[in-house]
Design an enzyme around this catalytic site. Structure first.
Site, PDB file in Angstrom:
ATOM      1  N   HIS A  38       0.878  -1.175   0.000  1.00  0.00           N
ATOM      2  CA  HIS A  38       0.000   0.000   0.000  1.00  0.00           C
ATOM      3  C   HIS A  38       0.916   1.225   0.000  1.00  0.00           C
ATOM      4  O   HIS A  38       1.412   1.634   1.056  1.00  0.00           O
ATOM      5  CB  HIS A  38      -0.921   0.001   1.216  1.00  0.00           C
ATOM      6  CG  HIS A  38      -1.789  -1.223   1.315  1.00  0.00           C
ATOM      7  ND1 HIS A  38      -2.793  -1.503   0.418  1.00  0.00           N
ATOM      8  CD2 HIS A  38      -1.784  -2.252   2.199  1.00  0.00           C
ATOM      9  CE1 HIS A  38      -3.392  -2.643   0.750  1.00  0.00           C
ATOM     10  NE2 HIS A  38      -2.788  -3.117   1.828  1.00  0.00           N
ATOM     11  N   THR A  39       1.159   1.787  -1.193  1.00  0.00           N
ATOM     12  CA  THR A  39       2.146   2.862  -1.303  1.00  0.00           C
ATOM     13  C   THR A  39       1.719   4.131  -0.571  1.00  0.00           C
ATOM     14  O   THR A  39       2.569   4.928  -0.192  1.00  0.00           O
ATOM     15  CB  THR A  39       2.417   3.187  -2.786  1.00  0.00           C
ATOM     16  OG1 THR A  39       1.186   3.502  -3.448  1.00  0.00           O
ATOM     17  CG2 THR A  39       3.069   2.012  -3.487  1.00  0.00           C
ATOM     18  N   CYS A  40       0.418   4.326  -0.385  1.00  0.00           N
ATOM     19  CA  CYS A  40      -0.046   5.517   0.346  1.00  0.00           C
ATOM     20  C   CYS A  40       0.442   5.502   1.792  1.00  0.00           C
ATOM     21  O   CYS A  40       0.570   6.551   2.420  1.00  0.00           O
ATOM     22  CB  CYS A  40      -1.570   5.609   0.320  1.00  0.00           C
ATOM     23  SG  CYS A  40      -2.253   5.924  -1.309  1.00  0.00           S
ATOM     24  N   PHE A  41       0.660   4.287   2.328  1.00  0.00           N
ATOM     25  CA  PHE A  41       1.053   4.152   3.726  1.00  0.00           C
ATOM     26  C   PHE A  41       2.460   3.584   3.883  1.00  0.00           C
ATOM     27  O   PHE A  41       2.879   3.270   5.003  1.00  0.00           O
ATOM     28  CB  PHE A  41       0.058   3.236   4.456  1.00  0.00           C
ATOM     29  CG  PHE A  41      -1.373   3.661   4.306  1.00  0.00           C
ATOM     30  CD1 PHE A  41      -1.854   4.761   4.978  1.00  0.00           C
ATOM     31  CD2 PHE A  41      -2.232   2.973   3.457  1.00  0.00           C
ATOM     32  CE1 PHE A  41      -3.175   5.165   4.834  1.00  0.00           C
ATOM     33  CE2 PHE A  41      -3.555   3.361   3.305  1.00  0.00           C
ATOM     34  CZ  PHE A  41      -4.020   4.464   4.000  1.00  0.00           C
TER      35      PHE A  41
END
EC number: 2.3.2.26
Length: 268
Positions: free
Chosen positions: A234-237
């Site tokens: 999960h690149t956002c996190f």
């Protein structure tokens, strides 16, 4: 771009270094809007980063041993295509009537370089300059070199995976768990290109924030799925979801497949 710097988010962009020199010219927005902005001293090395073939040609002109005026028939006038229309510009007053000679060719190259990097794009770059500084206006910019501003925007290319290991957080795992120990044994043994792929896979960028790896807030979470599955992210996190692989060989194989085929569905 200014918002990304303000929010400490790195961008995967590749502007030539002279772009950052222009952004710091001047480093603080002048109060008088009539003062030119985004104009910096440039050399043929700057042009080489943008238009290498043209820069090579101009370098050849400077070292040409024959008669420049008779062999090239050039003047202090240049031509540029704009929206399908060829326009001509004089590099100095009356330039179309001034031949380039062995004696004035250095001046020609300097004026041509300045025209391409500064004058021909002044209106567009001035808008970019004001947009960036409207968000990032700070006296601190006066202390930075252009290459340091580039690191602010794009992050550092230097990877310290040991620092990442020390700052990693875990969810469902403990750092002493066998899967986690396998993971770091594998990652620390990766060549640089695979380490960059791992970073890009988990964070969306293969570069490091100015504050170092600790600023990534990297997390490894336990993915309660079959060990036949690949890891996901999960690149956002900045989060890697890792199944509980039972062997180092299996983890290495699945991890390399995952990080090497994470975009484009394997299609050219």
């Amino acid at each position: 771009m200014g918002l990304a710097v303000y929010n400490s988010i790195t961008l995967d962009i590749r502007f030539p270094p002279c772009c950052y020199k222009k952004l710091l010219s001047p480093p603080i927005v002048p109060s008088d809007q009539n003062i030119p902005v985004g104009i910096c001293s440039v050399a043929i090395d700057d042009l080489c980063q943008i238009m290498p073939e043209l820069a090579h040609g101009l370098t050849e002109l400077l070292s040409y041993e024959g008669n420049v005026e008779e062999d090239f028939y050039s003047t202090f006038q240049v031509f540029q295509e704009e929206f399908g229309i060829i326009k001509s510009y004089n590099l100095k007053p009356g330039g179309d009537k001034i031949p380039v000679t062995n004696q004035n060719r250095k001046e020609y190259v300097q004026l041509y370089t300045d025209f391409l990097i500064n004058k021909s794009i002044y209106k567009q770059f001035a808008a970019f300059y004001y947009g960036f500084h409207s968000v990032c206006a700070s006296n601190a910019l006066m202390l930075l070199r252009p290459e340091e501003v580039e690191i602010l925007v794009c992050g550092s290319p230097e990877l310290d995976m040991h620092a990442l290991q020390r700052s990693t957080q875990y969810d469902g795992y403990a750092k002493t768990d066998l899967t986690i120990r396998y993971f770091w044994d594998v990652v620390l043994g990766f060549p640089l290109d695979l380490q960059k792929k791992l970073l890009h896979f988990t964070t969306g960028s293969d570069r490091v924030p100015v504050g170092g790896m600790a600023d990534l807030n990297f997390k490894i979470s336990k993915n309660e799925t079959s060990t036949n599955w690949l890891p996901v992210a999960h690149t956002c996190f900045n989060q890697l979801c890792l199944p509980p692989y039972k062997s180092k060989k299996d983890l290495k194989q699945k991890l390399i497949i995952g990080i090497s085929n994470s975009e484009g569905f394997g299609l050219e």
